[in-house]
Design an enzyme around this catalytic site. Sequence first.
Site, PDB file in Angstrom:
ATOM      1  N   ASP A 107       0.865  -1.186   0.000  1.00 29.14           N
ATOM      2  CA  ASP A 107       0.000   0.000   0.000  1.00 29.14           C
ATOM      3  C   ASP A 107       0.906   1.243   0.000  1.00 29.14           C
ATOM      4  O   ASP A 107       1.409   1.640  -1.043  1.00 29.14           O
ATOM      5  CB  ASP A 107      -0.904  -0.090   1.236  1.00 29.14           C
ATOM      6  CG  ASP A 107      -1.874   1.049   1.391  1.00 29.14           C
ATOM      7  OD1 ASP A 107      -2.390   1.549   0.393  1.00 29.14           O
ATOM      8  OD2 ASP A 107      -2.119   1.476   2.541  1.00 29.14           O
ATOM      9  N   ASP A 163      -7.913  -7.758   6.929  1.00 28.24           N
ATOM     10  CA  ASP A 163      -8.971  -7.499   7.907  1.00 28.24           C
ATOM     11  C   ASP A 163      -9.442  -6.050   7.916  1.00 28.24           C
ATOM     12  O   ASP A 163      -8.783  -5.155   7.390  1.00 28.24           O
ATOM     13  CB  ASP A 163      -8.463  -7.828   9.315  1.00 28.24           C
ATOM     14  CG  ASP A 163      -7.534  -6.753   9.845  1.00 28.24           C
ATOM     15  OD1 ASP A 163      -6.605  -6.348   9.096  1.00 28.24           O
ATOM     16  OD2 ASP A 163      -7.725  -6.275  10.974  1.00 28.24           O
TER      17      ASP A 163
HETATM   18  P1  5GP Z   1       1.863  -0.489   3.832  1.00 27.03           P
HETATM   19  O1  5GP Z   1       1.035   0.756   3.893  1.00 27.03           O
HETATM   20  O2  5GP Z   1       2.997  -0.408   4.792  1.00 27.03           O
HETATM   21  O3  5GP Z   1       2.306  -0.783   2.411  1.00 27.03           O
HETATM   22  O4  5GP Z   1       0.916  -1.682   4.245  1.00 27.03           O
HETATM   23  C1  5GP Z   1       0.979  -2.274   5.503  1.00 27.03           C
HETATM   24  C2  5GP Z   1      -0.171  -3.164   5.811  1.00 27.03           C
HETATM   25  O5  5GP Z   1      -1.360  -2.405   5.799  1.00 27.03           O
HETATM   26  C3  5GP Z   1      -0.468  -4.304   4.862  1.00 27.03           C
HETATM   27  O6  5GP Z   1       0.361  -5.412   5.076  1.00 27.03           O
HETATM   28  C4  5GP Z   1      -1.903  -4.605   5.248  1.00 27.03           C
HETATM   29  O7  5GP Z   1      -1.945  -5.434   6.388  1.00 27.03           O
HETATM   30  C5  5GP Z   1      -2.459  -3.227   5.581  1.00 27.03           C
HETATM   31  N1  5GP Z   1      -3.234  -2.710   4.444  1.00 27.03           N
HETATM   32  C6  5GP Z   1      -2.850  -1.896   3.455  1.00 27.03           C
HETATM   33  N2  5GP Z   1      -3.856  -1.675   2.588  1.00 27.03           N
HETATM   34  C7  5GP Z   1      -4.902  -2.395   3.050  1.00 27.03           C
HETATM   35  C8  5GP Z   1      -6.247  -2.605   2.573  1.00 27.03           C
HETATM   36  O8  5GP Z   1      -6.712  -2.117   1.525  1.00 27.03           O
HETATM   37  N3  5GP Z   1      -7.002  -3.437   3.337  1.00 27.03           N
HETATM   38  C9  5GP Z   1      -6.576  -4.015   4.485  1.00 27.03           C
HETATM   39  N4  5GP Z   1      -7.428  -4.788   5.122  1.00 27.03           N
HETATM   40  N5  5GP Z   1      -5.325  -3.837   4.960  1.00 27.03           N
HETATM   41  C10 5GP Z   1      -4.509  -3.041   4.229  1.00 27.03           C
END
Ligand code: 5GP
Length: 185
Positions: A107, A163
Amino acid sequence: MNKADVGIKNVLFSREQLTQRISEMGREITELYASSPNKLLIITLLKGGVVFTSDLIRHIDLECRVEFIKASSYAGTESTGTVNIYLPRELDSLEGYDVLISEDIADTGLTLSELEKKLLERKPESLRTAVLLNKPSRRRSPFNPDMVGFEIPDLFVVGFGLDYCEKYRNLPYIAEMSEEYINKE
Ligand code: 5GP
């Protein structure tokens, strides 16, 4: 009445689509590492990456070790921007290993870039990342996964390990949540 999907707006990827794509990824990974002289280590982040990884490893036709580690950055539907990662002692040295991080979603990219940084300090022979979902429009760090299941727009999705407030991880598909259910606990 079906109780697991209360609050779901629409399905983005069905169980069948996920199974097909994950089996392709498993084949790709098998080919990529088949002739490597190193040992293969798959590292997954708890809890979101568990469902994807447990499917993926069953499509990898190679000897491999699997480790689960804990990272967290999310509160509700927003990244807090601070990533906490705990690497256990048994991962102190990664010499002799090709390391593949297997994760549910990229993300902001903050979690995976921090994890890659920590793992590189432990000197693996190679380091790659495979994600089931990629949201490139949300990046806050210059991170590019080596393998992607599906690219998605800027949506908050649940299911297949992902989740919302610890719910929906058990849905067998990936879906978008209704806005009216977000923050309505
Ligand atoms: P980052 O923002 O560091 O790339 O993402 C970290 C974590 O945020 C991911 O591993 C995931 O657990 C959670 N995450 C990011 N985007 C989403 C989303 O659209 N839905 C959900 N449920 N979790 C998300």
